[in-house]
Scaffold this active site. Sequence first.
Site, PDB file in Angstrom:
ATOM      1  N   LYS A   1      -6.232  54.611  16.499  1.00 12.53           N
ATOM      2  CA  LYS A   1      -5.130  55.634  17.666  1.00 12.53           C
ATOM      3  C   LYS A   1      -4.059  54.167  18.798  1.00 12.53           C
ATOM      4  O   LYS A   1      -3.950  53.617  18.456  1.00 12.53           O
ATOM      5  CB  LYS A   1      -7.349  55.159  19.252  1.00 12.53           C
TER       6      LYS A   1
ATOM      7  N   ASP B   1     -10.024  48.633  21.656  1.00  9.42           N
ATOM      8  CA  ASP B   1      -9.310  46.639  22.326  1.00  9.42           C
ATOM      9  C   ASP B   1      -9.668  46.500  23.239  1.00  9.42           C
ATOM     10  O   ASP B   1      -9.635  45.108  24.125  1.00  9.42           O
ATOM     11  CB  ASP B   1      -7.713  47.537  21.657  1.00  9.42           C
ATOM     12  N   SER B   2     -10.917  47.636  24.084  1.00  7.52           N
ATOM     13  CA  SER B   2     -11.851  46.994  24.698  1.00  7.52           C
ATOM     14  C   SER B   2     -13.068  45.800  24.896  1.00  7.52           C
ATOM     15  O   SER B   2     -12.793  44.688  25.462  1.00  7.52           O
ATOM     16  CB  SER B   2     -12.955  47.898  25.579  1.00  7.52           C
TER      17      SER B   2
ATOM     18  N   GLU C   1      -1.560  54.701  22.446  1.00  7.07           N
ATOM     19  CA  GLU C   1      -2.267  54.966  23.855  1.00  7.07           C
ATOM     20  C   GLU C   1      -0.831  55.780  24.734  1.00  7.07           C
ATOM     21  O   GLU C   1       0.392  54.955  24.136  1.00  7.07           O
ATOM     22  CB  GLU C   1      -2.721  54.293  24.627  1.00  7.07           C
TER      23      GLU C   1
ATOM     24  N   ASP D   1      -8.694  50.936  17.398  1.00  6.76           N
ATOM     25  CA  ASP D   1      -7.283  50.846  18.097  1.00  6.76           C
ATOM     26  C   ASP D   1      -5.942  50.534  17.802  1.00  6.76           C
ATOM     27  O   ASP D   1      -6.544  49.106  16.663  1.00  6.76           O
ATOM     28  CB  ASP D   1      -8.132  50.363  19.466  1.00  6.76           C
TER      29      ASP D   1
ATOM     30  N   GLU E   1      -8.616  59.235  29.745  1.00  6.06           N
ATOM     31  CA  GLU E   1      -9.240  58.217  30.415  1.00  6.06           C
ATOM     32  C   GLU E   1      -9.341  58.760  32.057  1.00  6.06           C
ATOM     33  O   GLU E   1      -7.362  58.172  32.342  1.00  6.06           O
ATOM     34  CB  GLU E   1      -8.698  56.854  29.889  1.00  6.06           C
TER      35      GLU E   1
HETATM   36  O1  KIV Z   1     -10.454  49.956  24.245  1.00  9.35           O
HETATM   37  C1  KIV Z   1     -11.239  51.554  24.301  1.00  9.35           C
HETATM   38  O2  KIV Z   1     -12.275  50.982  24.086  1.00  9.35           O
HETATM   39  C2  KIV Z   1     -10.687  52.358  24.520  1.00  9.35           C
HETATM   40  C3  KIV Z   1     -11.987  53.115  24.921  1.00  9.35           C
HETATM   41  C4  KIV Z   1     -12.173  52.891  26.761  1.00  9.35           C
HETATM   42  C5  KIV Z   1     -11.322  54.865  25.017  1.00  9.35           C
HETATM   43  O3  KIV Z   1      -9.627  52.659  24.612  1.00  9.35           O
END
Ligand code: KIV
Length: 292
Positions: A126, A57-58, A128, A96, A195
Site C-alpha cells: 500500500k 505503518d500505524s 499513500e 504498508d 481515510e
Molecule cells: O497504517 C495503517 O494502519 C493505515 C490504515 C489506517 C488504513 O494506513
Amino acid sequence: MSEKPPRYASWTAGKLPLPELAEMKRRGEKIVMVTAYDAPSGRLADAAGVDVILVGDSSGMVVHGRESTVPVTMDEIVFMTQWVTRGAKRPLIVADMPFGSYEESDEQAVRNAVRLVKDGGADAVKVERGGTTVQRARAIVGAGIPVMGHVGLTPQTATVLGGFKAQGRTAERAQELLADAKALQEAGCFAIVLEAVPPAVAETVTKALAVPTIGIGAGGGTDGQVLVWHDMLGYYDGRAPRFVKRYASVGEVIEQALAQYAEDVRGGAFPEEQHTYAMPEEELEAFRASSR
Ligand code: KIV
C-alpha cells in the site's frame, strides 16, 4: 492413481484470490480489513473471517509508541509482515510502504515493494497520496506486485495536510481527492483506502471507481471498512480518532490480569503445585544426599 496437486498448491491453498475483491464489489458484498502486526493477531483475524490484513505503518504509533508514522522503517514492516503471514493463511496480506521507501524514484519504490513481497511474504503493498505516488504505483504494478492506494487523510504527510484532520471537505478538495483516486485506479491499483473523508464524498468516489474502496472514517458507503487493531480492541492508551468503534477493552483485561498476577506473586498464591514439575522420589533423595 491419485491426482497430482497443482504445483503451487501449498502456497496458495485457502488464500483469498485477489480478483475476488473486485467481484465482492460487483456483488455488493462488504470487504472486511483490519491491521495486524504479529503472528497471534494474524491468526485471530484469519479465524474471525477477515478478508484483508494490513500490516500498517500505524504500528509506529500503536505498537511502538511514536508520535507519528513517519519514522517507521522498511525493516520493521518486513519483520511484522513475516510474523503476520505465519499466523494468517486465508486473508490477503497488504504491507504498508513506509514513508521514505518510495518517494525518491520508481526504482526505489519497486526495490522496496519487491522486498516486502519476497522477504516479508506480503501479497500486495500500500502507498499513500496521489501526485507523484501515482507514477510509483504504476511502476510497482508494472513489476508484477499488486498495489493498494490510500487517499484522504494520509498520515505520512499529515504535516502538509495541517495535521490528523478530515479531508475533502470543500468542493475543490473533494474534486482533487476524486481525481487522485481515479489516477491511482488508472495506474493499476486494485483497491483504494479512503481515510477521514465525508461519507457523501466517499460514496461518490466509490461509485466512480471500478475497483473497491476501503473506508476508515469515511461512512458506510464504501465497498469495505478497515480499522486499526489496537484502536478497535481498546489496546491503546492514546486518544483514538472519533471514527473508531471500540469492540472490546482488552487493555483493561490485560491490566487487571497483570495486577492479579502481581498480587499472587507477592502473596505466594502463585505458583501452585499444578504449575510445577514432579521428580521421582529416589532421584530427589539421591540429589539431596549428593548435595549435603
Ligand atoms: O497504517 C495503517 O494502519 C493505515 C490504515 C489506517 C488504513 O494506513
